[in-house]
Design an enzyme around this catalytic site. Sequence first.
Site, PDB file in Angstrom:
ATOM      1  N   HIS B 134       0.862  -1.178   0.000  1.00 36.67           N
ATOM      2  CA  HIS B 134       0.000   0.000   0.000  1.00 36.67           C
ATOM      3  C   HIS B 134       0.905   1.236   0.000  1.00 36.67           C
ATOM      4  O   HIS B 134       2.016   1.190   0.527  1.00 36.67           O
ATOM      5  CB  HIS B 134      -0.856  -0.042   1.276  1.00 36.67           C
ATOM      6  CG  HIS B 134      -1.904   1.014   1.370  1.00 36.67           C
ATOM      7  ND1 HIS B 134      -1.642   2.287   1.806  1.00 36.67           N
ATOM      8  CD2 HIS B 134      -3.236   0.983   1.094  1.00 36.67           C
ATOM      9  CE1 HIS B 134      -2.766   2.994   1.805  1.00 36.67           C
ATOM     10  NE2 HIS B 134      -3.752   2.228   1.370  1.00 36.67           N
ATOM     11  N   ASP B 211       3.125  -4.693   8.010  1.00 36.60           N
ATOM     12  CA  ASP B 211       1.943  -3.854   7.830  1.00 36.60           C
ATOM     13  C   ASP B 211       0.727  -4.754   7.986  1.00 36.60           C
ATOM     14  O   ASP B 211       0.389  -5.521   7.089  1.00 36.60           O
ATOM     15  CB  ASP B 211       1.980  -3.198   6.447  1.00 36.60           C
ATOM     16  CG  ASP B 211       0.702  -2.425   6.138  1.00 36.60           C
ATOM     17  OD1 ASP B 211      -0.249  -2.506   6.939  1.00 36.60           O
ATOM     18  OD2 ASP B 211       0.667  -1.741   5.099  1.00 36.60           O
ATOM     19  N   GLN B 214      -4.417  -4.964   6.751  1.00 35.12           N
ATOM     20  CA  GLN B 214      -5.404  -5.888   6.186  1.00 35.12           C
ATOM     21  C   GLN B 214      -5.480  -7.209   6.936  1.00 35.12           C
ATOM     22  O   GLN B 214      -6.529  -7.860   6.926  1.00 35.12           O
ATOM     23  CB  GLN B 214      -5.086  -6.162   4.708  1.00 35.12           C
ATOM     24  CG  GLN B 214      -5.317  -4.976   3.786  1.00 35.12           C
ATOM     25  CD  GLN B 214      -6.771  -4.538   3.711  1.00 35.12           C
ATOM     26  OE1 GLN B 214      -7.686  -5.341   3.884  1.00 35.12           O
ATOM     27  NE2 GLN B 214      -6.987  -3.244   3.487  1.00 35.12           N
ATOM     28  N   LYS B 237     -10.426  -0.561  10.247  1.00 34.55           N
ATOM     29  CA  LYS B 237     -10.604  -1.714   9.370  1.00 34.55           C
ATOM     30  C   LYS B 237     -10.981  -2.967  10.145  1.00 34.55           C
ATOM     31  O   LYS B 237     -11.204  -4.024   9.555  1.00 34.55           O
ATOM     32  CB  LYS B 237      -9.313  -1.983   8.578  1.00 34.55           C
ATOM     33  CG  LYS B 237      -8.980  -0.894   7.561  1.00 34.55           C
ATOM     34  CD  LYS B 237      -7.865  -1.343   6.633  1.00 34.55           C
ATOM     35  CE  LYS B 237      -7.164  -0.179   5.970  1.00 34.55           C
ATOM     36  NZ  LYS B 237      -7.899   0.343   4.812  1.00 34.55           N
ATOM     37  N   CYS B 377      -4.792   2.562  -3.766  1.00 34.67           N
ATOM     38  CA  CYS B 377      -3.554   3.033  -3.140  1.00 34.67           C
ATOM     39  C   CYS B 377      -2.429   2.025  -3.318  1.00 34.67           C
ATOM     40  O   CYS B 377      -1.638   1.793  -2.404  1.00 34.67           O
ATOM     41  CB  CYS B 377      -3.744   3.324  -1.656  1.00 34.67           C
ATOM     42  SG  CYS B 377      -4.785   4.741  -1.351  1.00 34.67           S
TER      43      CYS B 377
HETATM   44  C1  LIG Z   1      -2.203  -2.860   3.468  1.00 31.76           C
HETATM   45  C2  LIG Z   1      -2.543  -1.490   3.947  1.00 31.76           C
HETATM   46  N1  LIG Z   1      -1.592  -0.738   4.540  1.00 31.76           N
HETATM   47  C3  LIG Z   1      -1.853   0.482   5.005  1.00 31.76           C
HETATM   48  C4  LIG Z   1      -3.094   1.052   4.891  1.00 31.76           C
HETATM   49  C5  LIG Z   1      -3.317   2.426   5.409  1.00 31.76           C
HETATM   50  O1  LIG Z   1      -4.192   2.433   6.508  1.00 31.76           O
HETATM   51  P1  LIG Z   1      -4.774   3.800   7.068  1.00 31.76           P
HETATM   52  O2  LIG Z   1      -5.382   4.511   5.892  1.00 31.76           O
HETATM   53  O3  LIG Z   1      -5.786   3.383   8.056  1.00 31.76           O
HETATM   54  O4  LIG Z   1      -3.642   4.570   7.665  1.00 31.76           O
HETATM   55  C6  LIG Z   1      -4.120   0.317   4.292  1.00 31.76           C
HETATM   56  C7  LIG Z   1      -5.469   0.895   4.165  1.00 31.76           C
HETATM   57  O5  LIG Z   1      -6.050   0.934   3.103  1.00 31.76           O
HETATM   58  C8  LIG Z   1      -3.838  -0.967   3.805  1.00 31.76           C
HETATM   59  O6  LIG Z   1      -4.787  -1.702   3.217  1.00 31.76           O
END
Ligand SMILES: Cc1ncc(COP(=O)(O)O)c(C=O)c1O
Lengths: 419, 419, 149, 149
Positions: B134, B211, B214, B237, B377
């Site tokens: 992401h 990370d 998900q 999430k 993203c």
């Molecule tokens: C794999 C992953 N990393 C990071 C993020 C970023 O999360 P946040 O927007 O809650 O900071 C997301 C959210 O879409 C994600 O799916």
Amino acid sequence: MATNKSQSMTYSLDIEKIRRDFPILRREISDGKPLVYLDNAATSQTPVQVIADITRFYRDHNANIHRGVHTLSIEATELHESARRKIARFFNAPTSDECIFTSGTTESINLVAHAWGRQHLKKGDRVVITEIEHHSNIVPWQILRDEVGIELKYIPMLSDGTLDMDYASDLITTNTKLVAVTAMSNALGNITEISAVVDLAKKAGALVLLDGAQSAPHLKTDIQQLDIDFFACSAHKMLGPTGIGLLWAKMEHLTTMKPLMGGGDMILTVSMENSTWADIPAKFEAGTPNIAGAIGFGAACDYLTNVGMENIRNHEMQITQYAIDKLQRIERVRIFGPLDSKKRGGVISFNIEGIHPHDVGQVLDSDGIAIRTGHHCAQPIMSALNVPATARASFYLYNTEKEVDKLTEALNTVIEYFG
Amino acid sequence: MATNKSQSMTYSLDIEKIRRDFPILRREISDGKPLVYLDNAATSQTPVQVIADITRFYRDHNANIHRGVHTLSIEATELHESARRKIARFFNAPTSDECIFTSGTTESINLVAHAWGRQHLKKGDRVVITEIEHHSNIVPWQILRDEVGIELKYIPMLSDGTLDMDYASDLITTNTKLVAVTAMSNALGNITEISAVVDLAKKAGALVLLDGAQSAPHLKTDIQQLDIDFFACSAHKMLGPTGIGLLWAKMEHLTTMKPLMGGGDMILTVSMENSTWADIPAKFEAGTPNIAGAIGFGAACDYLTNVGMENIRNHEMQITQYAIDKLQRIERVRIFGPLDSKKRGGVISFNIEGIHPHDVGQVLDSDGIAIRTGHHCAQPIMSALNVPATARASFYLYNTEKEVDKLTEALNTVIEYFG
Amino acid sequence: MSGTLLDELYKEIILDHYRQPRNKGELVNSTCSANGANPLCGDEIQLQVTLVDNVIEQIAFTGAGCSISQAASSMMTEFVQGRPISEALVGVLSFQEMMTSGVPSEVDGFDDIDALMGVAKFPARVKCASLSWKTLEQALDGNSTATTE
Amino acid sequence: MSGTLLDELYKEIILDHYRQPRNKGELVNSTCSANGANPLCGDEIQLQVTLVDNVIEQIAFTGAGCSISQAASSMMTEFVQGRPISEALVGVLSFQEMMTSGVPSEVDGFDDIDALMGVAKFPARVKCASLSWKTLEQALDGNSTATTE
Ligand SMILES: Cc1ncc(COP(=O)(O)O)c(C=O)c1O
Ligand SMILES: Cc1ncc(COP(=O)(O)O)c(C=O)c1O
């Protein structure tokens, strides 16, 4: 009854009606004492209108914002952005694009220190703050001083907590790039003469950052009229939720600032080699934002506008003067800061001679009265006053003179108890 | 009826009962279509239990935390810290002191890049991430690369979206200081073989950042067993509120990290000359925190624990396999990522040949079905797949096979509509 | 699938332009050109213009995107072809205004284009409809890239 | 003012130590000393100890703070005076445990100190009660400063 009525006539606020909007004010503490909440400078209470908007978001419209084609996402985006417009209007910002959502005043100031400071300040440049700042407007500049080598200077306070403006005019030299000052002291309540500070800064060619954490909830704020460059505040002190705040900055500064955080929503394109930033404000709002928080912040601005900031200020001046007068009649009480309620917000720091503030706060709590004790995140003021800590009562639109009476009664009991 | 019953027997989840906890699922979209929410990878919906805990905080316990002697402040502090303990327990962190509250995954990763990266990485040091990250786990490292001169390398993905582990073992050299990888791709749903990545990193003496944005909502996460160094996730999430997330890090790293933000609550002493940091976690949590958010995050962990993470995973595997099988039967549909539901979470990215995902999403919305369309993203994945965007349906514990049926029916209509 | 609102977006004339885009292709002798992108949804357009005495003699586009962005590109090229730059720029402004207001434009020759007025009700799609117009503006300004964000 | 809970905190014996602190003052011939501070509430203590053959022959404190921190300091000095280091350190641990559990300690000579057990119910005050013990530990360890946070 007659006096009560005539008394409430002098306000344009219907306090009893307002109090009904704040469910927590019906709470009882320890054994059935009604809550007397006098810790508003730390955080304010939340009206049902704000709670309801947050709840409604989660029950009816919850979705991630931006880029969604589906209905919920479009609704959530619109709620989030309309909150931004409400907040811009509340502070009379020239455009809502200049309003960056942060997690609170602390993050707002740190964002300026990082994203503007690291970009524009070099060794030997001067940043001027004051002795009455909250730690949030001290520590970020100390970090910058240690990393970049800027000069950090403090405008000293006079014995009543007001700023030494003569000294200030010597401090704000032409190598001064920023003057960062609180609009109201959270520890003493005094209101800064902002226009005098702005004048000195402009003459030196320095920018001005205003820490509005304490002023935004209590005084009408007109960003354009203030003629400043940066403005920071927190929703939780102005009837809003925790975890959300504002950094407003002039577009010309935002354009030159690098983002502090990288991630989703703040980029236009990402390739493995490079990324390009999105437009302002998105550039500074990486990641999924505090959507419910922003909505609650907007609802809080609506609530304050409906009540009227002038009405709130008048009420607070009246209650503060009433409290100062009553406290002065208690022999061993020493009040810090100016004694004229026009020069201060609804914050009264005081001590009882020979009794530690901690003990004062503890005994008051057993009577349901919530005050704060300690250094109020303003240790330099404590050093200047040469006290280790103070007791602090702070008022808001829902407090009554009857609650002040309870405070002074309880203080008399404290004195009896500890002798 | 009989089939329905036997079908629901294969889950240990009572989906109808769970659905009653989510008020938004009773919503109707445009003209009376019941909401079919399939955008869970963007954000999850919020159960009444979480909403109620947030509301209860504002109605009954709202106060600023730490340092208060009064009852509300003590209650709020206890609620905030007990949320931290719940979250530590949910992820099996060795101690809740290692759990830092952030505003979300994006801030968590940026905090590591700033506070650990700037402290420990120098020119020429290598950071390895992957092509399936992401943007939140790409951009912070690009910023660091441009500022510090680190080498940033990407583990490529194979055609089904899984990582090229042979290539990875060449990339993770002894000058690699950190391997930062997603536990599950938000764009394709594939689950990373974390233990293989950790093994390679350990051999090279590199730290591992996971990370978990998900994975945390959908797979049981045991931080100690994973044997990693940093873990990031977002409450929104995983049934929690917006504006709050977690950075977990090993105490040995937290000790050497400098705070990113200065302000209240993160200092022990402040004088005009100098400040000393408070203990961990306070050192990294400057300013008034998102108290209600933390409480809601804790409540979400409780909810997930009560339902059971294994049950959730089983349900999602079943519904995902059902969806893949049905989607494959639609002629022009192309599914990205692995086709075996054991290798992926409940995320399905797909396209319909000749119809742009935007149009797919739009028509689905008019049927009450919420999916996401775009680059999610994760632009590097889109480049690797050579598509400008995809349509993405993502499931959670409250989704049903009947909802999948509605999705596939609506996709057939889309194909008819656009021809 | 529900009719009404969706049909306001995807009017028959829009789907027609989407299925049979006008002026799609490349010019051999263009005098100016620009590329536009809407990276968040993946719309892309390459625009070529042949100017003769400040009149758009020829215009053509290539690219990929959703039905709205494709149809809008087709309609835009049809409208500006043969018009002087000044009239084309009036078109840019009028289109922008229609996207904000949701009210059909009074501009002469906007007949087909007015069908896009329904897009104003779909905030997420306004960028798709606007991309070709923004790119045209860039091309006429002598710039070579446009992004909508 | 309500009695019950508050009286559990401010027991008569505590107020007595607060009003007439024992061992308050300075020693001329101390062998070790430490300063303690609880910056968040402004409690301060300076502790001096005269050790002879690993026995605390004399101990004295100065400083300022709330009734709990003052009374706790007074009680602590009274307890450790004349005891070997090992017994003093048992006191440190036992006191810590009492603050966590809220249950009176079994330690011989803790009679007055047990009155502080009510503090465990007031999380914001535990640091006040613990400061002098932490400072003692530092002094016996040969360190010169202690903070509670
Ligand atoms: C794999 C992953 N990393 C990071 C993020 C970023 O999360 P946040 O927007 O809650 O900071 C997301 C959210 O879409 C994600 O799916
Ligand atoms: C004057 C002032 N500045 C800054 C802050 C910090 O605000 P927050 O904790 O919401 O970031 C406060 C809060 O106490 C304050 O009173």
